[in-house]
Design a protein around this motif. Sequence first.
Motif, PDB file in Angstrom:
ATOM      1  N   ALA A   1      67.516   4.140  34.461  1.00  0.00           N
ATOM      2  CA  ALA A   1      66.848   4.579  33.231  1.00  0.00           C
ATOM      3  C   ALA A   1      65.818   3.548  32.778  1.00  0.00           C
ATOM      4  CB  ALA A   1      67.871   4.821  32.125  1.00  0.00           C
ATOM      5  N   THR A   2      66.169   2.264  32.869  1.00  0.00           N
ATOM      6  CA  THR A   2      65.238   1.202  32.478  1.00  0.00           C
ATOM      7  C   THR A   2      63.999   1.216  33.360  1.00  0.00           C
ATOM      8  OG1 THR A   2      67.046  -0.179  31.660  1.00  0.00           O
ATOM      9  CG2 THR A   2      64.989  -1.295  32.193  1.00  0.00           C
ATOM     10  N   VAL A   3      64.197   1.347  34.667  1.00  0.00           N
ATOM     11  CA  VAL A   3      63.055   1.389  35.597  1.00  0.00           C
ATOM     12  C   VAL A   3      62.178   2.602  35.305  1.00  0.00           C
ATOM     13  CG1 VAL A   3      62.409   1.693  38.013  1.00  0.00           C
ATOM     14  CG2 VAL A   3      64.211   0.071  37.417  1.00  0.00           C
ATOM     15  N   LEU A   4      62.793   3.767  35.085  1.00  0.00           N
ATOM     16  CA  LEU A   4      62.022   4.981  34.796  1.00  0.00           C
ATOM     17  C   LEU A   4      61.267   4.871  33.477  1.00  0.00           C
ATOM     18  CD1 LEU A   4      64.546   7.717  35.989  1.00  0.00           C
ATOM     19  CD2 LEU A   4      62.347   7.139  37.039  1.00  0.00           C
TER      20      LEU A   4
ATOM     21  N   MET B   1      60.113   2.061  32.201  1.00  0.00           N
ATOM     22  CA  MET B   1      58.978   1.172  32.465  1.00  0.00           C
ATOM     23  C   MET B   1      57.864   1.910  33.204  1.00  0.00           C
ATOM     24  SD  MET B   1      60.485  -2.565  33.402  1.00  0.00           S
ATOM     25  CE  MET B   1      61.314  -3.558  32.175  1.00  0.00           C
ATOM     26  N   ILE B   2      58.247   2.710  34.198  1.00  0.00           N
ATOM     27  CA  ILE B   2      57.250   3.494  34.935  1.00  0.00           C
ATOM     28  C   ILE B   2      56.531   4.448  33.988  1.00  0.00           C
ATOM     29  CG2 ILE B   2      56.966   5.319  36.668  1.00  0.00           C
ATOM     30  CD1 ILE B   2      59.221   3.922  38.273  1.00  0.00           C
ATOM     31  N   MET B   3      57.290   5.091  33.100  1.00  0.00           N
ATOM     32  CA  MET B   3      56.726   6.043  32.153  1.00  0.00           C
ATOM     33  C   MET B   3      55.671   5.374  31.261  1.00  0.00           C
ATOM     34  SD  MET B   3      58.970   8.323  29.501  1.00  0.00           S
ATOM     35  CE  MET B   3      59.520   6.875  28.611  1.00  0.00           C
ATOM     36  N   VAL B   4      55.992   4.183  30.740  1.00  0.00           N
ATOM     37  CA  VAL B   4      55.040   3.472  29.883  1.00  0.00           C
ATOM     38  C   VAL B   4      53.804   3.064  30.682  1.00  0.00           C
ATOM     39  CG1 VAL B   4      54.686   1.371  28.514  1.00  0.00           C
ATOM     40  CG2 VAL B   4      56.810   2.669  28.278  1.00  0.00           C
ATOM     41  N   LEU B   5      54.020   2.473  31.859  1.00  0.00           N
ATOM     42  CA  LEU B   5      52.884   2.048  32.682  1.00  0.00           C
ATOM     43  C   LEU B   5      52.028   3.234  33.117  1.00  0.00           C
ATOM     44  CD1 LEU B   5      54.559  -0.731  34.850  1.00  0.00           C
ATOM     45  CD2 LEU B   5      52.733  -1.041  33.171  1.00  0.00           C
ATOM     46  N   TRP B   6      52.667   4.329  33.516  1.00  0.00           N
ATOM     47  CA  TRP B   6      51.956   5.532  33.967  1.00  0.00           C
ATOM     48  C   TRP B   6      51.029   6.038  32.862  1.00  0.00           C
ATOM     49  CZ3 TRP B   6      52.831   7.487  38.905  1.00  0.00           C
ATOM     50  CH2 TRP B   6      52.170   8.686  39.204  1.00  0.00           C
ATOM     51  N   THR B   7      51.563   6.029  31.637  1.00  0.00           N
ATOM     52  CA  THR B   7      50.776   6.516  30.507  1.00  0.00           C
ATOM     53  C   THR B   7      49.605   5.593  30.208  1.00  0.00           C
ATOM     54  OG1 THR B   7      52.774   7.493  29.558  1.00  0.00           O
ATOM     55  CG2 THR B   7      50.913   7.216  28.083  1.00  0.00           C
TER      56      THR B   7
END
Length: 195
Positions: free
Chosen positions: A137-140, A142-148
């Motif tokens: 969940a933490t990795v996802l 982080m990916i979500m924030v970076l992706w945005t």
Amino acid sequence: MTTANKVTIVRILMIPVFIVQILYYYKTGNEVHRFLGLLCFAVAAILDGVDGYIARRYNQRSELGAILDPLADKLLLISGIVLVSLHSPPGLRIVPIPLWVTATILSRDALLLIGMVVIQMICGRATARPRITGKVATVLQMIMVLWTLLRWDARWLPWWTTSAAVCTGMSGVMYVWDGMRQLSASPKSLPEAKQ
């Protein structure tokens, strides 16, 4: 004050810089602010692995580190998630994440914090065993924030947000289950004997 703890403090100090840069980007549209905000977020995320490696490799685990490390993670992620759930001005091409995802993540973290306080008060010590779903969940997140913030293909964003929300919810349920078991095992949670 171990080297690992110093790295963690640097991570915590980078969080306000990240927040200010993204807010300035939303206000001015200046790409330099977005780049600096992304850089702060990425470096703080990378340093999370660095301080963990230092603590394990050089046997620098400490009580202070056990508090500071998860605090740094939560502050970074929560600030990033709140920022990318805000509607940016037109023309910045930042697609906000849905508010229900933000609410899911914040609610789980608030529930865990309240649960830890209750367990600490009743049992005298709260132990939280790391779960793979929590790490995923933490990795996802982080990916979500970076992706945005990187403004990558928005068609993939619903996949990242839904995956992050599902893993966050699952890890929350597992932590609640662990907390209930700790409370059940405590003598203080048993009914008082009649005199």
